[in-house]
Design a protein around this motif. Structure first.
Motif: not given
Ligand code: ZN
Length: 153
Positions: A6, A31, A35, A94, A97, A116, A120
């Protein structure tokens, strides 16, 4: 998707688009596009990371910070704002996280985090491929930025 990938996508987007706000928005879109492609990950129920995922995430996060520093050091001053904006936009999604790890909650609305997570395409067998791709892209992007810096005098 590794955060290093990214970072690199955001750097290229920022260098190409030249306008910080446009670069940040395009970086964020990149992004989600990245993903949604197959990439390394260990799907697990719930939001908790297992030990392997956490180790890879820490190594990737620290590598990503180093990569941002290398890109910043290589980018000519007049291109720095859009390049850093592209990186910020491409990495921002992200932020959930580390926020969940350190503070126990995501800064984003639950509907965004759910979406999101749903896009994935994680596969446990793609770590080596993703690291090789990130390393190769790192060499290409840094070489490109260096060449551009020399060419623009
Ligand atoms: Zn992500």
């Amino acid at each position: 998707m590794l955060i290093c990938t990214h970072v690199l996508a955001g750097a290229v987007i920022g260098r190409l688009l030249q306008r910080p706000f446009v670069a940040a928005a395009a970086g964020a879109l990149s992004h989600f596009a990245l993903d949604s492609r197959p990439h390394w990950g260990r799907p697990s129920p719930g939001a908790r990371m297992d030990d392997v995922t956490l180790r890879v995430a820490v190594a990737d996060g620290l590598s990503g910070l180093g990569l941002i520093a290398a890109v910043a050091a290589t980018t000519p001053q007049r291109h720095l704002a859009p390049v850093l904006a592209g990186i910020a936009g491409s990495c921002l999604p992200d932020l959930d996280k580390p926020a969940e790890l350190f503070f126990g909650r995501s800064p984003f609305p639950g509907t965004l985090d759910d979406w999101h997570a749903r896009i994935q395409q994680e596969r446990a067998d793609l770590l080596v491929r993703d690291v090789v791709v990130a390393a190769g892209l790192t060499a290409l992007v840094l070489a490109g930025l260096r060449a551009a810096a020399r060419g623009s005098g």
